[in-house]
Design a protein around this motif. Structure first.
Motif, PDB file in Angstrom:
ATOM      1  N   LEU A 266       0.870  -1.168   0.000  1.00 52.90           N
ATOM      2  CA  LEU A 266       0.000   0.000   0.000  1.00 52.90           C
ATOM      3  C   LEU A 266       0.907   1.218   0.000  1.00 52.90           C
ATOM      4  CD1 LEU A 266      -2.634  -1.135   2.631  1.00 52.90           C
ATOM      5  CD2 LEU A 266      -2.831  -1.195   0.161  1.00 52.90           C
ATOM      6  N   TYR A 267       1.086   1.816  -1.169  1.00 46.25           N
ATOM      7  CA  TYR A 267       2.084   2.867  -1.315  1.00 46.25           C
ATOM      8  C   TYR A 267       1.693   4.180  -0.654  1.00 46.25           C
ATOM      9  CZ  TYR A 267       4.380  -0.229  -4.558  1.00 46.25           C
ATOM     10  OH  TYR A 267       5.024  -1.301  -5.104  1.00 46.25           O
ATOM     11  N   ASN A 268       0.421   4.430  -0.503  1.00 47.38           N
ATOM     12  CA  ASN A 268      -0.013   5.704   0.066  1.00 47.38           C
ATOM     13  C   ASN A 268      -0.092   5.678   1.588  1.00 47.38           C
ATOM     14  OD1 ASN A 268      -0.265   6.649  -2.535  1.00 47.38           O
ATOM     15  ND2 ASN A 268      -2.438   6.146  -2.658  1.00 47.38           N
ATOM     16  N   VAL A 269       0.122   4.508   2.209  1.00 47.10           N
ATOM     17  CA  VAL A 269      -0.045   4.368   3.651  1.00 47.10           C
ATOM     18  C   VAL A 269       1.296   3.995   4.277  1.00 47.10           C
ATOM     19  CG1 VAL A 269      -1.259   3.126   5.471  1.00 47.10           C
ATOM     20  CG2 VAL A 269      -2.422   3.611   3.328  1.00 47.10           C
ATOM     21  N   ASN A 270       1.673   4.719   5.314  1.00 43.30           N
ATOM     22  CA  ASN A 270       2.887   4.402   6.051  1.00 43.30           C
ATOM     23  C   ASN A 270       2.703   3.085   6.799  1.00 43.30           C
ATOM     24  OD1 ASN A 270       5.186   4.345   7.587  1.00 43.30           O
ATOM     25  ND2 ASN A 270       4.898   6.359   8.490  1.00 43.30           N
ATOM     26  N   ASP A 271       3.736   2.267   6.843  1.00 43.84           N
ATOM     27  CA  ASP A 271       3.676   0.963   7.489  1.00 43.84           C
ATOM     28  C   ASP A 271       3.365   1.082   8.975  1.00 43.84           C
ATOM     29  OD1 ASP A 271       3.976  -1.887   7.594  1.00 43.84           O
ATOM     30  OD2 ASP A 271       5.919  -1.550   8.544  1.00 43.84           O
ATOM     31  N   LYS A 272       3.931   2.069   9.644  1.00 45.58           N
ATOM     32  CA  LYS A 272       3.711   2.231  11.085  1.00 45.58           C
ATOM     33  C   LYS A 272       2.275   2.660  11.384  1.00 45.58           C
ATOM     34  CE  LYS A 272       7.894   1.202  11.865  1.00 45.58           C
ATOM     35  NZ  LYS A 272       8.180  -0.166  12.214  1.00 45.58           N
ATOM     36  N   ILE A 273       1.722   3.508  10.538  1.00 42.21           N
ATOM     37  CA  ILE A 273       0.331   3.929  10.724  1.00 42.21           C
ATOM     38  C   ILE A 273      -0.607   2.752  10.472  1.00 42.21           C
ATOM     39  CG2 ILE A 273      -1.493   5.422   9.809  1.00 42.21           C
ATOM     40  CD1 ILE A 273       0.684   7.521   9.319  1.00 42.21           C
ATOM     41  N   LEU A 274      -0.307   1.954   9.455  1.00 39.20           N
ATOM     42  CA  LEU A 274      -1.112   0.769   9.166  1.00 39.20           C
ATOM     43  C   LEU A 274      -1.062  -0.207  10.342  1.00 39.20           C
ATOM     44  CD1 LEU A 274      -2.828  -0.594   6.980  1.00 39.20           C
ATOM     45  CD2 LEU A 274      -0.750  -1.724   6.208  1.00 39.20           C
ATOM     46  N   HIS A 275       0.132  -0.430  10.921  1.00 39.90           N
ATOM     47  CA  HIS A 275       0.267  -1.275  12.106  1.00 39.90           C
ATOM     48  C   HIS A 275      -0.597  -0.748  13.237  1.00 39.90           C
ATOM     49  CE1 HIS A 275       3.627  -4.319  12.285  1.00 39.90           C
ATOM     50  NE2 HIS A 275       3.613  -3.984  11.003  1.00 39.90           N
ATOM     51  N   PHE A 276      -0.499   0.537  13.502  1.00 44.99           N
ATOM     52  CA  PHE A 276      -1.231   1.123  14.620  1.00 44.99           C
ATOM     53  C   PHE A 276      -2.738   0.958  14.444  1.00 44.99           C
ATOM     54  CE2 PHE A 276      -3.256   4.556  16.944  1.00 44.99           C
ATOM     55  CZ  PHE A 276      -2.698   4.375  18.203  1.00 44.99           C
ATOM     56  N   VAL A 277      -3.238   1.267  13.272  1.00 41.54           N
ATOM     57  CA  VAL A 277      -4.686   1.198  13.041  1.00 41.54           C
ATOM     58  C   VAL A 277      -5.183  -0.241  13.098  1.00 41.54           C
ATOM     59  CG1 VAL A 277      -6.480   1.592  11.319  1.00 41.54           C
ATOM     60  CG2 VAL A 277      -4.780   3.347  11.745  1.00 41.54           C
ATOM     61  N   MET A 278      -4.487  -1.158  12.425  1.00 41.02           N
ATOM     62  CA  MET A 278      -4.956  -2.541  12.370  1.00 41.02           C
ATOM     63  C   MET A 278      -4.897  -3.219  13.746  1.00 41.02           C
ATOM     64  SD  MET A 278      -6.155  -3.255   9.567  1.00 41.02           S
ATOM     65  CE  MET A 278      -6.330  -2.386   8.052  1.00 41.02           C
ATOM     66  N   PHE A 279      -3.815  -2.997  14.480  1.00 43.35           N
ATOM     67  CA  PHE A 279      -3.726  -3.623  15.782  1.00 43.35           C
ATOM     68  C   PHE A 279      -4.615  -2.933  16.817  1.00 43.35           C
ATOM     69  CE2 PHE A 279      -0.086  -5.758  13.945  1.00 43.35           C
ATOM     70  CZ  PHE A 279      -0.269  -7.037  14.451  1.00 43.35           C
ATOM     71  N   PHE A 280      -4.938  -1.678  16.612  1.00 40.10           N
ATOM     72  CA  PHE A 280      -5.909  -1.004  17.474  1.00 40.10           C
ATOM     73  C   PHE A 280      -7.294  -1.635  17.279  1.00 40.10           C
ATOM     74  CE2 PHE A 280      -9.029   2.284  18.397  1.00 40.10           C
ATOM     75  CZ  PHE A 280      -8.622   2.695  19.657  1.00 40.10           C
ATOM     76  N   ILE A 281      -7.659  -1.881  16.034  1.00 35.91           N
ATOM     77  CA  ILE A 281      -8.942  -2.529  15.752  1.00 35.91           C
ATOM     78  C   ILE A 281      -8.949  -3.945  16.314  1.00 35.91           C
ATOM     79  CG2 ILE A 281     -10.460  -3.346  13.911  1.00 35.91           C
ATOM     80  CD1 ILE A 281      -9.458  -0.932  12.251  1.00 35.91           C
ATOM     81  N   LEU A 282      -7.836  -4.667  16.169  1.00 27.73           N
ATOM     82  CA  LEU A 282      -7.735  -6.021  16.719  1.00 27.73           C
ATOM     83  C   LEU A 282      -7.890  -6.003  18.239  1.00 27.73           C
ATOM     84  CD1 LEU A 282      -7.124  -9.042  16.398  1.00 27.73           C
ATOM     85  CD2 LEU A 282      -4.700  -8.457  16.570  1.00 27.73           C
ATOM     86  N   ALA A 283      -7.241  -5.053  18.898  1.00 24.95           N
ATOM     87  CA  ALA A 283      -7.358  -4.951  20.354  1.00 24.95           C
ATOM     88  C   ALA A 283      -8.797  -4.653  20.769  1.00 24.95           C
ATOM     89  CB  ALA A 283      -6.422  -3.858  20.871  1.00 24.95           C
ATOM     90  N   THR A 284      -9.496  -3.839  19.993  1.00 27.45           N
ATOM     91  CA  THR A 284     -10.897  -3.528  20.294  1.00 27.45           C
ATOM     92  C   THR A 284     -11.760  -4.777  20.180  1.00 27.45           C
ATOM     93  OG1 THR A 284     -10.563  -1.299  19.439  1.00 27.45           O
ATOM     94  CG2 THR A 284     -12.831  -2.037  19.683  1.00 27.45           C
ATOM     95  N   PHE A 285     -11.571  -5.536  19.110  1.00 25.28           N
ATOM     96  CA  PHE A 285     -12.330  -6.786  18.958  1.00 25.28           C
ATOM     97  C   PHE A 285     -12.038  -7.750  20.112  1.00 25.28           C
ATOM     98  CE2 PHE A 285     -12.725  -6.162  14.168  1.00 25.28           C
ATOM     99  CZ  PHE A 285     -14.077  -5.918  14.246  1.00 25.28           C
ATOM    100  N   LEU A 286     -10.768  -7.892  20.475  1.00 31.99           N
ATOM    101  CA  LEU A 286     -10.416  -8.827  21.542  1.00 31.99           C
ATOM    102  C   LEU A 286     -10.977  -8.386  22.884  1.00 31.99           C
ATOM    103  CD1 LEU A 286      -6.727  -9.700  20.648  1.00 31.99           C
ATOM    104  CD2 LEU A 286      -8.732 -11.172  20.437  1.00 31.99           C
ATOM    105  N   TYR A 287     -11.009  -7.090  23.134  1.00 32.59           N
ATOM    106  CA  TYR A 287     -11.528  -6.617  24.409  1.00 32.59           C
ATOM    107  C   TYR A 287     -13.029  -6.886  24.539  1.00 32.59           C
ATOM    108  CZ  TYR A 287     -12.869  -3.634  28.238  1.00 32.59           C
ATOM    109  OH  TYR A 287     -13.399  -3.166  29.411  1.00 32.59           O
ATOM    110  N   PHE A 288     -13.769  -6.666  23.471  1.00 32.29           N
ATOM    111  CA  PHE A 288     -15.226  -6.808  23.546  1.00 32.29           C
ATOM    112  C   PHE A 288     -15.725  -8.210  23.210  1.00 32.29           C
ATOM    113  CE2 PHE A 288     -14.880  -2.171  23.013  1.00 32.29           C
ATOM    114  CZ  PHE A 288     -15.603  -1.798  24.129  1.00 32.29           C
ATOM    115  N   LEU A 289     -14.825  -9.160  23.035  1.00 22.23           N
ATOM    116  CA  LEU A 289     -15.229 -10.510  22.654  1.00 22.23           C
ATOM    117  C   LEU A 289     -15.870 -11.278  23.802  1.00 22.23           C
ATOM    118  CD1 LEU A 289     -15.233 -12.636  20.415  1.00 22.23           C
ATOM    119  CD2 LEU A 289     -12.943 -13.285  21.147  1.00 22.23           C
ATOM    120  N   TRP A 290     -15.341 -11.133  25.002  1.00 26.52           N
ATOM    121  CA  TRP A 290     -15.806 -11.926  26.127  1.00 26.52           C
ATOM    122  C   TRP A 290     -16.719 -11.120  27.051  1.00 26.52           C
ATOM    123  CZ3 TRP A 290     -10.530 -11.937  24.739  1.00 26.52           C
ATOM    124  CH2 TRP A 290     -10.127 -13.095  24.097  1.00 26.52           C
TER     125      TRP A 290
END
Length: 104
Positions: free
Chosen positions: A26-50
């Motif tokens: 993804l040339y228009n997106v910085n790798d660090k920003i992509l990491h932050f956003v994707m893992f933030f969403i993952l953390a949100t899903f994991l928190y609200f799962l149980w």
């Protein structure tokens, strides 16, 4: 366990797998920003799962998140099309720490 969030988490894992383990750039997106956003969403899903107390949700989500973060970086290191950096594991840990600090 919440079924709708589990289904959304499964679909999100497919998106993470495509972004993390294929040679898509993804040339228009910085790798660090992509990491932050994707893992933030993952953390949100994991928190609200149980359906547990706040402390148990944070502990369980933290354990699962760290296993997934370290495992994904290890698998990326084994792939010939991706390069793995040791800094990414620390970055993912700090992202989750920031997120859980805001929840608690």
């Amino acid at each position: 366990m919440r079924l709708k969030i589990l289904v959304a988490l499964f679909l999100f894992f497919i998106v993470l797998g495509v972004l993390g383990f294929t040679p898509i750039q993804l040339y228009n997106v910085n790798d660090k920003i992509l990491h932050f956003v994707m893992f933030f969403i993952l953390a949100t899903f994991l928190y609200f799962l149980w359906n547990l107390s706040i402390k148990r949700n944070i502990l369980l989500a933290t354990g699962v998140f760290l296993i997934l973060a370290i495992g994904s970086e290890f698998l990326q290191g084994l792939l010939p099309v991706k390069n793995s950096r040791k800094n990414d594991i620390g970055q993912e840990r700090e992202e989750f720490r920031t997120y859980t600090y805001n929840l608690y």
